[in-house]
Write a protein that holds these residues in place. Structure first.
Motif, short mmCIF file in Angstrom:
data_model
loop_
_atom_site.label_atom_id
_atom_site.label_comp_id
_atom_site.label_asym_id
_atom_site.label_seq_id
_atom_site.Cartn_x
_atom_site.Cartn_y
_atom_site.Cartn_z
N ALA A 157 18.27 6.83 4.92
CA ALA A 157 17.00 7.44 5.28
C ALA A 157 17.00 7.66 6.80
CB ALA A 157 15.84 6.54 4.88
N ASP A 158 16.34 8.72 7.23
CA ASP A 158 16.31 9.01 8.66
C ASP A 158 15.73 7.84 9.46
OD1 ASP A 158 15.50 12.56 8.31
OD2 ASP A 158 17.42 11.50 8.30
N SER A 159 14.79 7.13 8.88
CA SER A 159 14.11 6.05 9.58
C SER A 159 15.01 4.85 9.89
CB SER A 159 12.90 5.57 8.77
OG SER A 159 13.31 5.12 7.50
N VAL A 160 16.14 4.75 9.20
CA VAL A 160 17.03 3.60 9.42
C VAL A 160 18.40 4.00 9.93
CG1 VAL A 160 15.81 2.37 7.58
CG2 VAL A 160 18.02 3.47 7.08
N LYS A 161 18.64 5.29 10.00
CA LYS A 161 19.95 5.78 10.42
C LYS A 161 20.29 5.26 11.82
CE LYS A 161 20.54 9.74 8.63
NZ LYS A 161 20.48 11.20 8.34
N GLY A 162 21.49 4.73 11.95
CA GLY A 162 21.92 4.18 13.23
C GLY A 162 21.57 2.71 13.42
N ARG A 163 20.72 2.19 12.55
CA ARG A 163 20.32 0.77 12.66
C ARG A 163 20.80 -0.05 11.46
NH1 ARG A 163 15.11 -0.56 12.47
NH2 ARG A 163 14.47 1.25 11.22
N PHE A 164 20.83 0.57 10.28
CA PHE A 164 21.22 -0.13 9.06
C PHE A 164 22.60 0.34 8.62
CE2 PHE A 164 16.73 -1.01 7.14
CZ PHE A 164 16.33 -1.57 8.34
N GLY A 196 0.78 -1.22 0.00
CA GLY A 196 0.00 0.00 0.00
C GLY A 196 0.81 1.27 0.00
N ASN A 197 2.14 1.14 0.05
CA ASN A 197 3.00 2.33 0.09
C ASN A 197 3.82 2.44 -1.18
OD1 ASN A 197 2.03 2.67 2.66
ND2 ASN A 197 3.97 2.24 3.69
N GLN A 198 4.35 3.63 -1.41
CA GLN A 198 5.27 3.81 -2.52
C GLN A 198 6.65 3.29 -2.14
OE1 GLN A 198 5.11 8.03 -3.46
NE2 GLN A 198 3.51 7.68 -4.99
N ARG A 199 7.42 2.99 -3.15
CA ARG A 199 8.79 2.57 -2.91
C ARG A 199 9.56 3.75 -2.31
NH1 ARG A 199 11.85 -0.90 -7.48
NH2 ARG A 199 9.81 -1.92 -7.29
N GLU A 200 10.36 3.47 -1.30
CA GLU A 200 11.11 4.53 -0.63
C GLU A 200 12.58 4.19 -0.52
OE1 GLU A 200 9.59 5.06 3.34
OE2 GLU A 200 10.37 3.15 4.05
N PHE A 201 13.37 5.23 -0.48
CA PHE A 201 14.81 5.10 -0.35
C PHE A 201 15.17 4.60 1.04
CE2 PHE A 201 19.21 6.08 -0.78
CZ PHE A 201 19.61 6.66 0.41
N VAL A 202 16.17 3.71 1.10
CA VAL A 202 16.66 3.20 2.37
C VAL A 202 18.10 3.63 2.61
CG1 VAL A 202 17.18 1.15 3.75
CG2 VAL A 202 15.11 1.21 2.34
N ALA A 203 18.98 3.29 1.67
CA ALA A 203 20.40 3.59 1.84
C ALA A 203 21.09 3.52 0.50
CB ALA A 203 21.05 2.60 2.81
N SER A 204 22.22 4.22 0.39
CA SER A 204 23.01 4.17 -0.84
C SER A 204 24.49 4.28 -0.50
CB SER A 204 22.59 5.29 -1.79
OG SER A 204 22.90 6.56 -1.23
N ILE A 205 25.29 3.81 -1.44
CA ILE A 205 26.74 3.91 -1.30
C ILE A 205 27.32 4.22 -2.67
CG2 ILE A 205 27.01 1.39 -1.55
CD1 ILE A 205 29.41 1.66 0.45
N THR A 206 28.17 5.22 -2.73
CA THR A 206 28.75 5.63 -4.00
C THR A 206 29.94 4.76 -4.35
OG1 THR A 206 30.32 7.19 -3.03
CG2 THR A 206 28.08 8.01 -3.48
N THR A 207 30.46 4.97 -5.54
CA THR A 207 31.65 4.24 -5.95
C THR A 207 32.82 4.56 -5.04
OG1 THR A 207 32.18 5.98 -7.54
CG2 THR A 207 30.92 4.11 -8.37
N GLY A 208 32.79 5.73 -4.45
CA GLY A 208 33.86 6.14 -3.54
C GLY A 208 33.65 5.72 -2.10
N GLY A 209 32.52 5.07 -1.84
CA GLY A 209 32.25 4.59 -0.50
C GLY A 209 31.45 5.53 0.39
N ASP A 210 31.01 6.66 -0.15
CA ASP A 210 30.18 7.57 0.65
C ASP A 210 28.79 6.97 0.82
OD1 ASP A 210 31.69 10.37 -1.05
OD2 ASP A 210 32.23 9.47 0.88
N THR A 211 28.27 7.04 2.03
CA THR A 211 26.97 6.43 2.32
C THR A 211 25.93 7.48 2.71
OG1 THR A 211 27.63 6.06 4.62
CG2 THR A 211 28.01 4.26 3.07
N THR A 212 24.69 7.16 2.40
CA THR A 212 23.54 7.99 2.77
C THR A 212 22.44 7.07 3.27
OG1 THR A 212 24.10 9.59 1.03
CG2 THR A 212 21.90 9.74 1.98
#
Length: 118
Positions: free
Chosen positions: A60-67, A42-58
Protein backbone atom coordinates in the motif's frame (compact mmCIF):
# COMPACT_ATOMS: atom_id res chain seq x y z
CA UNK A 1 -7.71 -27.64 7.82
CA UNK A 2 -5.81 -24.44 7.25
CA UNK A 3 -4.77 -22.47 10.30
CA UNK A 4 -3.11 -19.06 10.41
CA UNK A 5 -1.63 -17.60 13.58
CA UNK A 6 -0.25 -14.07 13.78
CA UNK A 7 2.17 -12.91 16.45
CA UNK A 8 4.55 -10.08 17.19
CA UNK A 9 2.10 -7.29 17.79
CA UNK A 10 2.42 -4.91 20.70
CA UNK A 11 2.87 -1.32 21.72
CA UNK A 12 5.65 0.81 20.30
CA UNK A 13 6.56 4.47 20.20
CA UNK A 14 6.27 6.58 17.08
CA UNK A 15 9.32 5.96 14.94
CA UNK A 16 9.86 2.51 16.38
CA UNK A 17 9.87 -0.91 14.73
CA UNK A 18 8.00 -4.19 15.02
CA UNK A 19 8.12 -7.46 13.15
CA UNK A 20 4.90 -9.40 12.74
CA UNK A 21 5.01 -13.11 12.08
CA UNK A 22 2.39 -15.29 10.44
CA UNK A 23 2.60 -19.06 10.79
CA UNK A 24 0.52 -21.24 8.52
CA UNK A 25 -0.35 -24.90 8.76
CA UNK A 26 -2.70 -27.26 6.96
CA UNK A 27 -1.99 -25.94 3.47
CA UNK A 28 0.72 -26.37 0.87
CA UNK A 29 2.47 -23.09 1.62
CA UNK A 30 4.26 -22.91 -1.72
CA UNK A 31 0.96 -22.72 -3.58
CA UNK A 32 -0.43 -19.73 -1.68
CA UNK A 33 0.07 -16.03 -2.12
CA UNK A 34 0.30 -14.35 1.27
CA UNK A 35 -0.78 -10.96 2.49
CA UNK A 36 -1.20 -8.62 5.42
CA UNK A 37 -4.21 -6.41 5.96
CA UNK A 38 -5.13 -4.14 8.84
CA UNK A 39 -8.21 -2.66 10.43
CA UNK A 40 -8.26 0.38 12.67
CA UNK A 41 -11.25 1.13 14.93
CA UNK A 42 -14.12 2.54 12.91
CA UNK A 43 -12.40 1.79 9.61
CA UNK A 44 -12.72 -0.91 7.01
CA UNK A 45 -10.07 -3.54 6.66
CA UNK A 46 -7.39 -2.36 4.25
CA UNK A 47 -4.60 -3.95 2.28
CA UNK A 48 -1.07 -3.52 3.61
CA UNK A 49 1.26 -5.82 1.68
CA UNK A 50 1.37 -9.07 -0.24
CA UNK A 51 3.90 -11.53 -1.57
CA UNK A 52 3.27 -14.08 -4.29
CA UNK A 53 4.52 -17.63 -4.44
CA UNK A 54 7.22 -16.32 -6.75
CA UNK A 55 8.31 -13.65 -4.30
CA UNK A 56 6.80 -10.62 -6.02
CA UNK A 57 5.74 -8.00 -3.48
CA UNK A 58 3.12 -5.26 -3.46
CA UNK A 59 2.63 -2.55 -0.85
CA UNK A 60 0.00 0.00 0.00
CA UNK A 61 1.24 3.51 -0.70
CA UNK A 62 0.90 4.37 2.99
CA UNK A 63 3.54 1.81 4.01
CA UNK A 64 5.81 1.77 0.98
CA UNK A 65 9.43 2.29 2.00
CA UNK A 66 8.69 1.53 5.66
CA UNK A 67 7.31 -2.03 5.66
CA UNK A 68 8.86 -5.16 4.16
CA UNK A 69 7.06 -8.44 3.60
CA UNK A 70 8.95 -11.70 3.24
CA UNK A 71 8.24 -15.42 3.27
CA UNK A 72 10.16 -18.43 4.53
CA UNK A 73 8.99 -21.54 2.73
CA UNK A 74 10.95 -23.84 5.01
CA UNK A 75 9.07 -22.54 8.04
CA UNK A 76 5.75 -21.78 6.29
CA UNK A 77 6.01 -18.30 7.75
CA UNK A 78 5.43 -14.79 6.49
CA UNK A 79 7.02 -11.78 8.14
CA UNK A 80 6.09 -8.12 8.06
CA UNK A 81 8.95 -5.89 9.12
CA UNK A 82 7.57 -2.49 10.08
CA UNK A 83 9.92 0.45 10.53
CA UNK A 84 9.40 4.13 11.27
CA UNK A 85 5.96 3.40 12.65
CA UNK A 86 3.38 6.15 12.75
CA UNK A 87 0.34 6.64 14.94
CA UNK A 88 -1.87 5.92 11.94
CA UNK A 89 -0.36 2.43 11.70
CA UNK A 90 -2.28 1.53 14.85
CA UNK A 91 -4.63 -1.32 13.94
CA UNK A 92 -5.30 -5.01 14.18
CA UNK A 93 -3.12 -6.70 11.58
CA UNK A 94 -4.41 -9.80 9.81
CA UNK A 95 -2.53 -12.35 7.75
CA UNK A 96 -4.25 -14.09 4.88
CA UNK A 97 -3.46 -16.82 2.40
CA UNK A 98 -4.93 -17.04 -1.11
CA UNK A 99 -4.32 -19.95 -3.44
CA UNK A 100 -2.33 -18.80 -6.46
CA UNK A 101 -4.80 -20.37 -8.93
CA UNK A 102 -8.03 -20.81 -6.99
CA UNK A 103 -8.66 -17.34 -5.61
CA UNK A 104 -11.73 -18.47 -3.68
CA UNK A 105 -9.51 -20.74 -1.61
CA UNK A 106 -8.39 -18.35 1.08
CA UNK A 107 -8.13 -18.13 4.84
CA UNK A 108 -7.48 -15.53 7.50
CA UNK A 109 -5.91 -15.37 10.90
CA UNK A 110 -7.50 -13.79 13.97
CA UNK A 111 -5.16 -10.80 13.96
CA UNK A 112 -2.60 -9.18 16.21
CA UNK A 113 -2.87 -5.71 17.70
CA UNK A 114 -0.30 -3.03 16.89
CA UNK A 115 -0.46 0.20 18.85
CA UNK A 116 1.80 3.13 17.99
CA UNK A 117 1.85 6.09 20.35
CA UNK A 118 4.02 8.96 21.49
Amino acid sequence: QAQIVESGGGSVQIGGSLTLSCSISGIIFSTYDMGWHRQAPGNQREFVASITTGGDTTYADSVKGRFTISRDSGKSTVLLQMNNLKAEDTAVYYCNAVHRAIRSANCWGLGTQVTVSS
